[in-house]
Design a protein around this motif. Structure first.
Motif, PDB file in Angstrom:
ATOM      1  N   PRO A 168       0.801  -1.237   0.000  1.00 57.26           N
ATOM      2  CA  PRO A 168       0.000   0.000   0.000  1.00 57.26           C
ATOM      3  C   PRO A 168       0.831   1.284   0.000  1.00 57.26           C
ATOM      4  CG  PRO A 168      -0.813  -1.541   1.655  1.00 57.26           C
ATOM      5  CD  PRO A 168       0.453  -2.127   1.104  1.00 57.26           C
ATOM      6  N   ASP A 169       2.031   1.230   0.568  1.00 57.14           N
ATOM      7  CA  ASP A 169       2.853   2.441   0.641  1.00 57.14           C
ATOM      8  C   ASP A 169       3.814   2.586  -0.546  1.00 57.14           C
ATOM      9  OD1 ASP A 169       4.575   0.357   1.255  1.00 57.14           O
ATOM     10  OD2 ASP A 169       5.499   1.395   2.965  1.00 57.14           O
ATOM     11  N   ALA A 170       3.654   1.777  -1.577  1.00 57.79           N
ATOM     12  CA  ALA A 170       4.565   1.835  -2.729  1.00 57.79           C
ATOM     13  C   ALA A 170       4.431   3.142  -3.503  1.00 57.79           C
ATOM     14  CB  ALA A 170       4.310   0.655  -3.668  1.00 57.79           C
ATOM     15  N   PHE A 171       3.210   3.661  -3.601  1.00 57.46           N
ATOM     16  CA  PHE A 171       2.977   4.868  -4.393  1.00 57.46           C
ATOM     17  C   PHE A 171       3.298   6.110  -3.578  1.00 57.46           C
ATOM     18  CE2 PHE A 171      -0.491   2.116  -6.412  1.00 57.46           C
ATOM     19  CZ  PHE A 171       0.381   1.591  -7.340  1.00 57.46           C
ATOM     20  N   ASP A 172       4.106   6.992  -4.154  1.00 57.20           N
ATOM     21  CA  ASP A 172       4.527   8.210  -3.468  1.00 57.20           C
ATOM     22  C   ASP A 172       4.060   9.429  -4.262  1.00 57.20           C
ATOM     23  OD1 ASP A 172       5.748  10.221  -2.033  1.00 57.20           O
ATOM     24  OD2 ASP A 172       7.726   9.265  -1.990  1.00 57.20           O
ATOM     25  N   ALA A 173       2.779   9.768  -4.084  1.00 57.43           N
ATOM     26  CA  ALA A 173       2.203  10.906  -4.812  1.00 57.43           C
ATOM     27  C   ALA A 173       2.893  12.227  -4.467  1.00 57.43           C
ATOM     28  CB  ALA A 173       0.699  10.982  -4.560  1.00 57.43           C
ATOM     29  N   PRO A 174       3.200  12.528  -3.186  1.00 54.10           N
ATOM     30  CA  PRO A 174       3.888  13.796  -2.904  1.00 54.10           C
ATOM     31  C   PRO A 174       5.221  13.923  -3.645  1.00 54.10           C
ATOM     32  CG  PRO A 174       2.968  12.918  -0.871  1.00 54.10           C
ATOM     33  CD  PRO A 174       2.811  11.841  -1.928  1.00 54.10           C
ATOM     34  N   ALA A 175       5.987  12.827  -3.740  1.00 53.36           N
ATOM     35  CA  ALA A 175       7.259  12.893  -4.464  1.00 53.36           C
ATOM     36  C   ALA A 175       7.020  13.115  -5.962  1.00 53.36           C
ATOM     37  CB  ALA A 175       8.066  11.609  -4.238  1.00 53.36           C
ATOM     38  N   LEU A 176       5.987  12.463  -6.512  1.00 50.51           N
ATOM     39  CA  LEU A 176       5.649  12.684  -7.922  1.00 50.51           C
ATOM     40  C   LEU A 176       5.307  14.155  -8.153  1.00 50.51           C
ATOM     41  CD1 LEU A 176       4.809  11.868 -10.832  1.00 50.51           C
ATOM     42  CD2 LEU A 176       2.507  11.518  -9.880  1.00 50.51           C
ATOM     43  N   PHE A 177       4.436  14.703  -7.317  1.00 51.76           N
ATOM     44  CA  PHE A 177       4.021  16.093  -7.501  1.00 51.76           C
ATOM     45  C   PHE A 177       5.197  17.058  -7.347  1.00 51.76           C
ATOM     46  CE2 PHE A 177      -0.387  14.612  -6.000  1.00 51.76           C
ATOM     47  CZ  PHE A 177      -0.725  14.259  -7.291  1.00 51.76           C
ATOM     48  N   ALA A 178       6.124  16.762  -6.441  1.00 57.85           N
ATOM     49  CA  ALA A 178       7.316  17.607  -6.295  1.00 57.85           C
ATOM     50  C   ALA A 178       8.163  17.567  -7.567  1.00 57.85           C
ATOM     51  CB  ALA A 178       8.135  17.159  -5.084  1.00 57.85           C
ATOM     52  N   ARG A 179       8.324  16.365  -8.149  1.00 55.99           N
ATOM     53  CA  ARG A 179       9.097  16.255  -9.401  1.00 55.99           C
ATOM     54  C   ARG A 179       8.411  17.028 -10.530  1.00 55.99           C
ATOM     55  NH1 ARG A 179       9.188  10.818  -7.685  1.00 55.99           N
ATOM     56  NH2 ARG A 179       7.877  10.087  -9.385  1.00 55.99           N
ATOM     57  N   ILE A 180       7.090  16.917 -10.601  1.00 59.31           N
ATOM     58  CA  ILE A 180       6.350  17.607 -11.667  1.00 59.31           C
ATOM     59  C   ILE A 180       6.412  19.122 -11.467  1.00 59.31           C
ATOM     60  CG2 ILE A 180       4.053  17.940 -12.687  1.00 59.31           C
ATOM     61  CD1 ILE A 180       5.604  15.293 -13.462  1.00 59.31           C
ATOM     62  N   GLU A 181       6.256  19.582 -10.241  1.00 59.84           N
ATOM     63  CA  GLU A 181       6.354  21.025  -9.988  1.00 59.84           C
ATOM     64  C   GLU A 181       7.748  21.545 -10.319  1.00 59.84           C
ATOM     65  OE1 GLU A 181       4.935  21.885  -6.041  1.00 59.84           O
ATOM     66  OE2 GLU A 181       2.889  21.279  -6.551  1.00 59.84           O
ATOM     67  N   HIS A 195       9.945  20.324 -12.558  1.00 58.37           N
ATOM     68  CA  HIS A 195      10.249  20.287 -13.990  1.00 58.37           C
ATOM     69  C   HIS A 195       9.191  20.959 -14.852  1.00 58.37           C
ATOM     70  CE1 HIS A 195      13.789  17.895 -13.284  1.00 58.37           C
ATOM     71  NE2 HIS A 195      13.081  17.118 -12.503  1.00 58.37           N
ATOM     72  N   ALA A 196       7.980  21.116 -14.323  1.00 55.94           N
ATOM     73  CA  ALA A 196       6.892  21.876 -14.949  1.00 55.94           C
ATOM     74  C   ALA A 196       6.602  21.529 -16.419  1.00 55.94           C
ATOM     75  CB  ALA A 196       7.153  23.377 -14.811  1.00 55.94           C
ATOM     76  N   PRO A 197       6.333  20.244 -16.717  1.00 55.48           N
ATOM     77  CA  PRO A 197       5.897  19.944 -18.082  1.00 55.48           C
ATOM     78  C   PRO A 197       4.519  20.563 -18.326  1.00 55.48           C
ATOM     79  CG  PRO A 197       5.509  18.063 -16.672  1.00 55.48           C
ATOM     80  CD  PRO A 197       6.272  19.069 -15.843  1.00 55.48           C
ATOM     81  N   THR A 205      -4.878  20.140 -11.684  1.00 57.31           N
ATOM     82  CA  THR A 205      -3.567  20.501 -12.224  1.00 57.31           C
ATOM     83  C   THR A 205      -2.524  20.295 -11.124  1.00 57.31           C
ATOM     84  OG1 THR A 205      -3.765  22.828 -11.587  1.00 57.31           O
ATOM     85  CG2 THR A 205      -4.475  22.248 -13.830  1.00 57.31           C
ATOM     86  N   VAL A 206      -1.275  20.236 -11.515  1.00 50.96           N
ATOM     87  CA  VAL A 206      -0.151  20.259 -10.579  1.00 50.96           C
ATOM     88  C   VAL A 206       0.650  21.485 -10.958  1.00 50.96           C
ATOM     89  CG1 VAL A 206       1.925  19.087  -9.773  1.00 50.96           C
ATOM     90  CG2 VAL A 206      -0.103  17.751 -10.346  1.00 50.96           C
ATOM     91  N   GLY A 207       0.513  22.548 -10.160  1.00 50.15           N
ATOM     92  CA  GLY A 207       1.082  23.823 -10.570  1.00 50.15           C
ATOM     93  C   GLY A 207       0.413  24.227 -11.875  1.00 50.15           C
ATOM     94  N   GLY A 208       1.200  24.530 -12.893  1.00 52.41           N
ATOM     95  CA  GLY A 208       0.652  24.867 -14.207  1.00 52.41           C
ATOM     96  C   GLY A 208       0.524  23.676 -15.146  1.00 52.41           C
ATOM     97  N   THR A 209       0.780  22.467 -14.640  1.00 47.35           N
ATOM     98  CA  THR A 209       0.747  21.262 -15.476  1.00 47.35           C
ATOM     99  C   THR A 209      -0.668  20.697 -15.539  1.00 47.35           C
ATOM    100  OG1 THR A 209       3.046  20.740 -14.913  1.00 47.35           O
ATOM    101  CG2 THR A 209       1.697  18.930 -15.762  1.00 47.35           C
ATOM    102  N   ARG A 210      -1.176  20.538 -16.750  1.00 49.82           N
ATOM    103  CA  ARG A 210      -2.497  19.931 -16.950  1.00 49.82           C
ATOM    104  C   ARG A 210      -2.374  18.416 -16.877  1.00 49.82           C
ATOM    105  NH1 ARG A 210      -4.236  22.560 -22.461  1.00 49.82           N
ATOM    106  NH2 ARG A 210      -6.231  21.604 -22.019  1.00 49.82           N
TER     107      ARG A 210
END
Length: 175
Positions: A92-105, A107-109, A136-141
């Motif tokens: 259950p703890d395999a997915f790390d959404a906060p880390a994903l969102f930090a990477r996306i913010e 790099h801002a694709p 959205t994640v920041g400006g990322t759609r």
């Protein structure tokens, strides 16, 4: 049945950099992808064929060619960077959404496309439909695609991939 594995280092490296038009996010590397150290490596996975059919790449790429994607404005990542295996086998703890969102913010694709409803639901914390999302994640759609996995063939539809291709080309034109 082989059990999923956890490592201290990421199973597959992120393919992220500033200025990308599109980043794909799956749940975790499957066993074949982990073994080959290449995204979407199982021959039954439709990812690479869908990428080409939807106009996201000018030719059909092999999984081992994934490092070429940034030249097309495309990146790759996963929700579970240190686990591999089928989604239903992951802890259950395999997915790390906060880390994903930090990477996306960072790099801002322009677009983040989840390669399954399961990946999007795990990241966003709520049910999703296919296509462009209101979140959205920041400006990322955000966009949700049917899984290209051979195990999800019953849900396969290229139409969402074609719609993403149109958004991608519009995002690339805006650069």
């Amino acid at each position: 049945m082989a059990m999923p594995r956890r490592t201290e280092r990421p199973i597959l490296p992120d393919l992220l950099q500033p200025g990308l038009a599109l980043v794909f996010c799956g749940t975790a590397a499957g066993r074949r992808s982990a073994a080959e150290r290449a995204y979407y490596a199982h021959p039954g996975n439709l990812f690479w064929r869908a990428l080409h059919a939807s106009g996201l790449t000018p030719r059909l790429l092999a999984p081992a060619e994934f490092p070429l994607l940034p030249q097309f404005g495309i990146g790759l990542t996963d929700l579970a960077k240190r686990h591999s295996g089928n989604d239903d086998e992951l802890p259950p703890d395999a997915f790390d959404a906060p880390a994903l969102f930090a990477r996306i913010e960072r790099h801002a694709p322009r677009l983040l496309a989840f390669t399954s409803k399961n990946a999007a639901r795990a990241a966003l914390g709520h049910a999703v439909g296919y296509g462009l999302q209101g979140d959205t994640v920041g400006g990322t759609r955000l966009f949700v695609l049917p899984s290209p996995s051979g195990q999800a063939r019953g849900h396969w539809d290229l139409a969402s991939w074609l719609a993403l291709g149109k958004l991608y080309h519009a995002a690339r034109a805006d650069v």
